[in-house]
Design a protein around this motif. Structure first.
Motif, short mmCIF file in Angstrom:
data_model
loop_
_atom_site.label_atom_id
_atom_site.label_comp_id
_atom_site.label_asym_id
_atom_site.label_seq_id
_atom_site.Cartn_x
_atom_site.Cartn_y
_atom_site.Cartn_z
N ILE A 1 0.82 -1.23 0.04
CA ILE A 1 0.09 -0.16 0.27
C ILE A 1 0.82 1.20 -0.04
O ILE A 1 0.36 2.44 0.45
CB ILE A 1 -0.90 0.13 1.12
N THR A 2 2.09 1.12 -0.48
CA THR A 2 3.01 2.23 -0.42
C THR A 2 2.56 3.40 -1.23
O THR A 2 2.45 4.71 -0.86
CB THR A 2 4.54 1.78 -0.71
N GLU A 3 2.11 2.96 -2.52
CA GLU A 3 1.61 4.02 -3.33
C GLU A 3 0.47 4.69 -2.81
O GLU A 3 0.36 6.08 -2.75
CB GLU A 3 1.34 3.41 -4.73
N GLU A 4 -0.30 3.98 -2.12
CA GLU A 4 -1.71 4.56 -1.64
C GLU A 4 -1.36 5.83 -0.42
O GLU A 4 -2.17 6.88 -0.51
CB GLU A 4 -2.36 3.50 -1.35
N LEU A 5 -0.39 5.48 0.11
CA LEU A 5 -0.06 5.88 1.18
C LEU A 5 0.65 7.23 0.90
O LEU A 5 0.48 8.54 1.51
CB LEU A 5 0.81 5.25 2.28
#
Length: 295
Positions: free
Chosen positions: A219-223
């Motif tokens: 979920i790195t991109e979402e965060l």
């Protein structure tokens, strides 16, 4: 500083002995919905009043009410002596014909229909427009002051809720690494179990499955996008001011924040992470309720 769309202002003025009271009140609305109520004598000046208010307000359902109030002008009284004389003659005839007592006195005569009439002071609408325009400006400025005060309170509350959103994002980031590690460990244990049962272990396939799981749970991109939207939200709050409404932009940023929260939630295979996502969505909904009242 942001401004609320809820406010109230009042002002009074007098010209030529005629008093006027102006009230301006507003509530939240997607656009500027302006309604002006004027006394009949001033009805031709509605467009002018609207234009003055539009120059100061950008959004909200706004009602401007102008009413006539008692001023210093005196109402004159006229006596129709012809009507009064006819009443007196009729009274005398009845008294003589029927032997009645004393005739009409002055008080009784003045109380009879048509003897006395009041004459209202004539209102010059053009003469009233200068003082009325000033009163409209004063009432609108009072409304703006109230909207600014409430906007300051809204800003403090929104900043506090954004702090909580950022804290949740930080906890997501920390927990996400643990979730990936747990998934990796679970896959390896499953592979070892298969090896014990059939005597085979495909390291290449195991590595591929671990990579797929890590990508699915990442979920790195979402965060990153979520934190970026929060930063833009804060910047937009601070850029607001009279003539620079930001409510619609804040609403758009909230939509983007909600989209990222939904994506994180769809990837949350961990109970604590899923609970934090629910809390994040709750905070965003609370922010949305407040943003609905931001100009």
């Amino acid at each position: 500083m942001i401004h609320s769309m809820t406010g109230f202002g009042r002002a009074r003025c007098e010209s030529g002995g005629v008093g006027l009271e102006v009230e301006v009140r507003s509530v939240n609305h997607r656009h500027l919905d302006l309604r002006v109520r004027l006394p009949r004598v001033l009805a031709d000046h509605e467009a002018e009043i609207k234009q003055r208010v539009k120059g100061l307000l950008s959004r909200g359902k706004v009602d401007v009410t102008v009413g006539l109030t008692p001023g210093t002008a005196t109402t004159s009284v006229e006596i129709d002596e012809g009507v009064a004389e006819r009443y007196v003659r009729a009274s005398e005839r009845l008294r003589e014909r029927h032997g009645l007592g004393a005739g009409l006195d002055a008080a009784a005569l003045l109380a009879l229909p048509g003897v006395v009439r009041t004459v209202e002071t004539e209102i010059d609408a053009d003469r009233l427009m200068g003082p009325l325009a000033d009163a409209v400006d004063e009432a609108t400025r009072a409304l703006l002051a109230m909207r600014a005060a409430e906007g300051e309170s809204l800003s403090i509350e929104l900043e506090g809720r954004l702090d909580r959103v950022e804290a949740l994002a930080e906890s997501f980031e920390a927990r996400a690494q643990e979730v990936v590690a747990v998934a990796r460990q679970r896959l390896r244990k499953r592979a070892e179990q298969i090896e014990r049962e059939v005597g085979l272990l495909d390291e290449a396939r195991l590595h591929q499955e671990i990579v797929i799981a890590a990508d699915r749970l990442d979920i790195t991109e979402e965060l990153v996008r979520l934190k970026s939207h929060v930063a833009q939200f804060r910047e937009t709050l601070r850029s607001a001011g009279i003539g620079h409404p930001v409510g619609r932009r804040l609403d758009f940023l909230l939509q983007e924040l909600g989209r990222e929260a939904n994506t994180v939630g769809s990837k949350a295979s961990d109970a604590p992470l899923a609970q934090d996502v629910v809390e994040l969505k709750t905070e965003l909904e609370r922010i949305r309720e407040q943003v609905q009242n931001v100009e």
